[in-house]
Design an enzyme around this catalytic site. Structure first.
Site, PDB file in Angstrom:
ATOM      1  N   ASP A 192       0.907  -1.176   0.037  1.00  0.00           N
ATOM      2  CA  ASP A 192      -0.094   0.034   0.084  1.00  0.00           C
ATOM      3  C   ASP A 192       1.081   1.184  -0.197  1.00  0.00           C
ATOM      4  OD1 ASP A 192       0.836  -0.712   2.722  1.00  0.00           O
ATOM      5  OD2 ASP A 192      -1.303  -1.099   3.275  1.00  0.00           O
ATOM      6  N   GLU A 197      -5.956   2.813   3.136  1.00  0.00           N
ATOM      7  CA  GLU A 197      -6.753   3.586   4.434  1.00  0.00           C
ATOM      8  C   GLU A 197      -8.145   3.879   4.262  1.00  0.00           C
ATOM      9  OE1 GLU A 197      -5.732   3.170   7.300  1.00  0.00           O
ATOM     10  OE2 GLU A 197      -3.649   2.952   7.215  1.00  0.00           O
TER      11      GLU A 197
END
Length: 380
Positions: A67, A127
């Site tokens: 990520d 997120e």
């Protein structure tokens, strides 16, 4: 090449430029530049995401994912490479994840050939609002013939040098709940002429708790939390509207759907009981991470098993799960806890930090996975 220094340099640079989901423009530019220098075929995905591909003798492809995004947190680590973006920080280790994958890509670039192809996915917006689903919908896994996928998360609940893993469900399926209760407002001295939305909200919260305690099989697991409640205007006015927000989490899709069903039934019952309107918006978020049992056995029965801790399922969420709905995969929790150095703060904490050893552990883990899957042979 001082390999450790290269990885540390990546981490320190990336740590200084934390960017929020789908706005990782500086981050994306840096990753693209570094990967092109290493000779990879580089592609864009999911707005700010980056793919790096190297073809092997076989087109069968193994993917590794990192990520990219930071968080809206003001940093308090006092490191000399702290965030340069006010109010934003890499407080969840994504700078480390990117550096691990960049470091691994650097190592792979030194190999003369690969038996199988490799795809490195640098994914935005883990997120929120979620980049993995976007990448899957773009057909990236099919386009590159991905047969299995691996990812990791730096995790301060496990000591350095170890990693956590379990077969099957490891994280929860999640949903976000928004509720509006609409009654009839009025003067607090004349409650009989009003219809109090606050009374209904109290009943709703209590009733929701019975779903977990009385409708859910005790050997299953689920969470239903109301996190905020807002309503009323003044102390002597009957509340006309109340807004509530919350979250649902469960390891089983059946349990998740049962919670949703009972919530809707309770809402309808309260509407009839109190003559109010209960509007519900429930947004399904990330599915559960489901680690492939065969791949888990492969890891646990290898020398990596010496460093493996079989962890309990966690109610946290991770959008790596979208990839696993398409192909088999494993998601590792990479230990970063170091009491001596003070690296004990939890994820999403303003003082979260980890040592460079953790990144080297992550690269070694990926290397061992490739060895087990016969992607390449080590070269002297």
């Amino acid at each position: 090449m001082d390999f450790k220094q290269v990885v540390q340099t990546h981490r320190q640079y990336l740590h200084q430029i934390p960017e929020l989901g789908f706005c990782e423009f500086q981050t994306s530019s840096y990753l693209k530049e570094q990967l092109e220098k290493l000779g990879y075929e580089v592609y864009s995905t999911a707005k700010t995401g980056i793919l790096a591909y190297r073809k092997g003798v076989s087109e069968e492809c193994i993917a590794f994912r990192s990520d990219m995004d930071g968080l809206s947190i003001t940093e308090e680590t006092n490191v000399d490479f702290a965030s340069t973006i006010e109010g934003q920080m890499h407080a969840c280790g994504h700078d480390g994840h990117m550096s691990i994958l960049l470091g691994f890509a650097t190592y792979v670039s030194t190999l003369s050939s690969l038996k199988k192809s490799l795809l490195f996915i640098f994914q935005p917006a883990e997120e929120g609002p979620g980049g993995a689903e976007v990448i899957v919908k773009e057909g990236i896994l099919k386009r590159f013939n991905v047969k299995s996928i691996f990812g990791l998360h730096i995790y301060p609940e496990i000591e350095e040098g170890k990693f956590g893993l379990r077969p099957g469900a490891m994280t929860a399926q999640t949903g976000e709940l928004d509720l509006m209760i609409e009654g009839v407002g009025g003067h607090g001295a004349m409650p009989h002429k009003s219809n109090d939305a606050l009374i209904v909200a109290a009943q709703l919260i209590n009733s929701y708790q019975s779903i977990i305690s009385r409708n859910l099989n005790p050997i299953e697991a689920g969470v239903l939390t109301i996190g905020t409640i807002n309503g009323g205007e003044r102390r002597n006015i009957i509340a006309q509207k109340v807004e509530l927000t919350g979250t649902i989490r469960a390891f089983s899709e059946d349990v998740y759907e049962m919670i949703k069903k009972r919530m809707n039934e309770i809402n309808h019952g309260l509407e009839l009981m109190f003559n109010v309107k209960v509007s519900t918006q429930l947004t399904d978020m990330y599915p559960s991470i489901m680690n492939d049992p065969s791949l888990f056995d492969l890891i646990s029965q290898s020398k990596l098993g010496e460093h493996l801790i079989e962890i309990d399922p966690m109610m946290i969420a991770e959008d790596f799960s979208y990839y696993q709905k398409e192909v088999p995969g494993l998601f590792f929790m990479l230990g970063s806890r170091n009491e001596a150095l003070g690296y004990t703060y939890p994820l999403h904490h303003a003082k979260f930090n980890f040592s460079e050893r953790v990144m080297m552990d992550g690269i070694k883990l990926y290397d061992e996975v490739c060895q087990l899957l016969d992607v390449y042979e080590r070269e002297c």
